[in-house]
Motif scaffolding. Sequence first.
Motif, PDB file in Angstrom:
ATOM      1  N   ARG A  75       0.857  -1.183   0.000  1.00  0.00           N
ATOM      2  CA  ARG A  75       0.000   0.000   0.000  1.00  0.00           C
ATOM      3  C   ARG A  75       0.894   1.234   0.000  1.00  0.00           C
ATOM      4  NH1 ARG A  75      -4.184  -0.293   4.748  1.00  0.00           N
ATOM      5  NH2 ARG A  75      -2.216  -0.411   5.903  1.00  0.00           N
ATOM      6  N   GLU A  77       1.405   5.387  -0.209  1.00  0.00           N
ATOM      7  CA  GLU A  77       0.759   6.669   0.058  1.00  0.00           C
ATOM      8  C   GLU A  77       1.679   7.797  -0.395  1.00  0.00           C
ATOM      9  OE1 GLU A  77       0.033   6.939   4.208  1.00  0.00           O
ATOM     10  OE2 GLU A  77       2.146   7.032   4.773  1.00  0.00           O
ATOM     11  N   ALA A 121       2.674   2.624   2.909  1.00  0.00           N
ATOM     12  CA  ALA A 121       1.866   3.115   4.032  1.00  0.00           C
ATOM     13  C   ALA A 121       2.194   2.339   5.299  1.00  0.00           C
ATOM     14  CB  ALA A 121       0.393   2.972   3.702  1.00  0.00           C
ATOM     15  N   GLU A 122       2.286   3.041   6.402  1.00  0.00           N
ATOM     16  CA  GLU A 122       2.560   2.411   7.687  1.00  0.00           C
ATOM     17  C   GLU A 122       1.275   1.829   8.265  1.00  0.00           C
ATOM     18  OE1 GLU A 122       4.384   5.201  10.260  1.00  0.00           O
ATOM     19  OE2 GLU A 122       6.245   5.346   9.089  1.00  0.00           O
ATOM     20  N   GLU A 123       1.430   0.694   8.945  1.00  0.00           N
ATOM     21  CA  GLU A 123       0.283   0.069   9.574  1.00  0.00           C
ATOM     22  C   GLU A 123      -0.143   0.883  10.791  1.00  0.00           C
ATOM     23  OE1 GLU A 123      -1.272  -2.421   8.389  1.00  0.00           O
ATOM     24  OE2 GLU A 123       0.144  -3.242   6.911  1.00  0.00           O
ATOM     25  N   SER A 124      -1.416   0.839  11.085  1.00  0.00           N
ATOM     26  CA  SER A 124      -1.914   1.515  12.278  1.00  0.00           C
ATOM     27  C   SER A 124      -1.472   0.743  13.524  1.00  0.00           C
ATOM     28  CB  SER A 124      -3.440   1.599  12.241  1.00  0.00           C
ATOM     29  OG  SER A 124      -4.009   0.304  12.322  1.00  0.00           O
ATOM     30  N   GLU A 125      -1.516   1.399  14.671  1.00  0.00           N
ATOM     31  CA  GLU A 125      -1.132   0.732  15.911  1.00  0.00           C
ATOM     32  C   GLU A 125      -2.017  -0.479  16.179  1.00  0.00           C
ATOM     33  OE1 GLU A 125      -0.942   3.330  19.214  1.00  0.00           O
ATOM     34  OE2 GLU A 125       0.563   4.666  18.333  1.00  0.00           O
ATOM     35  N   GLU A 126      -3.299  -0.346  15.856  1.00  0.00           N
ATOM     36  CA  GLU A 126      -4.222  -1.466  16.056  1.00  0.00           C
ATOM     37  C   GLU A 126      -3.857  -2.642  15.161  1.00  0.00           C
ATOM     38  OE1 GLU A 126      -9.025  -2.466  15.777  1.00  0.00           O
ATOM     39  OE2 GLU A 126      -8.276  -0.426  15.434  1.00  0.00           O
ATOM     40  N   ALA A 127      -3.508  -2.349  13.893  1.00  0.00           N
ATOM     41  CA  ALA A 127      -3.126  -3.416  12.969  1.00  0.00           C
ATOM     42  C   ALA A 127      -1.831  -4.087  13.415  1.00  0.00           C
ATOM     43  CB  ALA A 127      -2.982  -2.861  11.561  1.00  0.00           C
ATOM     44  N   LEU A 128      -0.881  -3.297  13.912  1.00  0.00           N
ATOM     45  CA  LEU A 128       0.386  -3.861  14.394  1.00  0.00           C
ATOM     46  C   LEU A 128       0.159  -4.749  15.610  1.00  0.00           C
ATOM     47  CD1 LEU A 128       2.836  -0.828  14.038  1.00  0.00           C
ATOM     48  CD2 LEU A 128       2.796  -2.917  12.660  1.00  0.00           C
ATOM     49  N   THR A 130      -2.556  -6.404  16.331  1.00  0.00           N
ATOM     50  CA  THR A 130      -3.186  -7.637  15.855  1.00  0.00           C
ATOM     51  C   THR A 130      -2.166  -8.553  15.200  1.00  0.00           C
ATOM     52  OG1 THR A 130      -5.281  -6.478  15.487  1.00  0.00           O
ATOM     53  CG2 THR A 130      -4.963  -8.567  14.330  1.00  0.00           C
TER      54      THR A 130
END
Length: 295
Positions: A75, A77, A121-128, A130
């Motif tokens: 992804r 950005e 694109a960097e992963e969100s904290e929530e995605a990291l 998980t």
Amino acid sequence: MALQSMTGFARREGTSGRCRWAWELRSVNGKGLDARLRLPPGLERLETDARKRIADRFTRGNLQVGLSVSFDESRVEAVVNQNALATVLALRNQLAGVIDPAPLRLDTLLGIRGIVEFKEAEESEEALATLDADIIAGLDAALGDLAEMRKQEGRALGEILLGHVATIEALTVAVERDPSRSPQEIAAKLSAQLALLLDGAAGLDRDRLHAEAALIATRADLREEIDRLKAHVAAARDLIAKGGPVGRKLDFLAQEFNRESNTICSKSNAAAVTAAGIELKVVIDQFREQVQNLE
């Protein structure tokens, strides 16, 4: 608790979002627990938790633990350098009376180096969070698979070790029951040797010779060695039945087995006992070699 071998292999793989991960674990013999982790760049944060989980599962073995990750799709950005853009716009205003004042087109801005940068694109904290949880859960599953494989090999090793212990016991009984160990046989041999000595040297002290012969007979007795071997056989069977991390204790027993077999060979006064002692040493070496594979 079952015996565990120190050798084994396990692999677990799975997905988390757009990430595909795979754990690969290899275990071989070791004096203690030595886990070597190979984690991809950016996932070093998992090492402390991973090591703790390994130590909770195993007490011995050299473990190679590798993690590989890949992303199904990237992804991208666009990041606008606001300072560079402001500088370009300010320059355009300064040159408004000199150059064509037409509005700047997007393709023109994209052609100016440093205005727009494209990066993954960097992963969100929530995605990291998980992703980390999914990867650690995969490690737990792989460790469970490895432990099960080590237990299966441990059960097989236990059967082999019990076979060696049975052979040690049978050879011990053979030594115990050998006719050469009977007091009558020992007395007969000593009497014959004394007769030869006394016939050739009339000046020898008969009482002293008989006392020395009695001392030799006492030293040649194998009762203590036989009793200790029987005790070690019982202890080995108990440890194998108990299971768990008993490799070091069984290795100690192997050393004690070897000590008694050496003494039997040195004290032996009959070819059959010597042969049994040598066979004992062979079986004990095989026993100890297999024990080295146990946790």
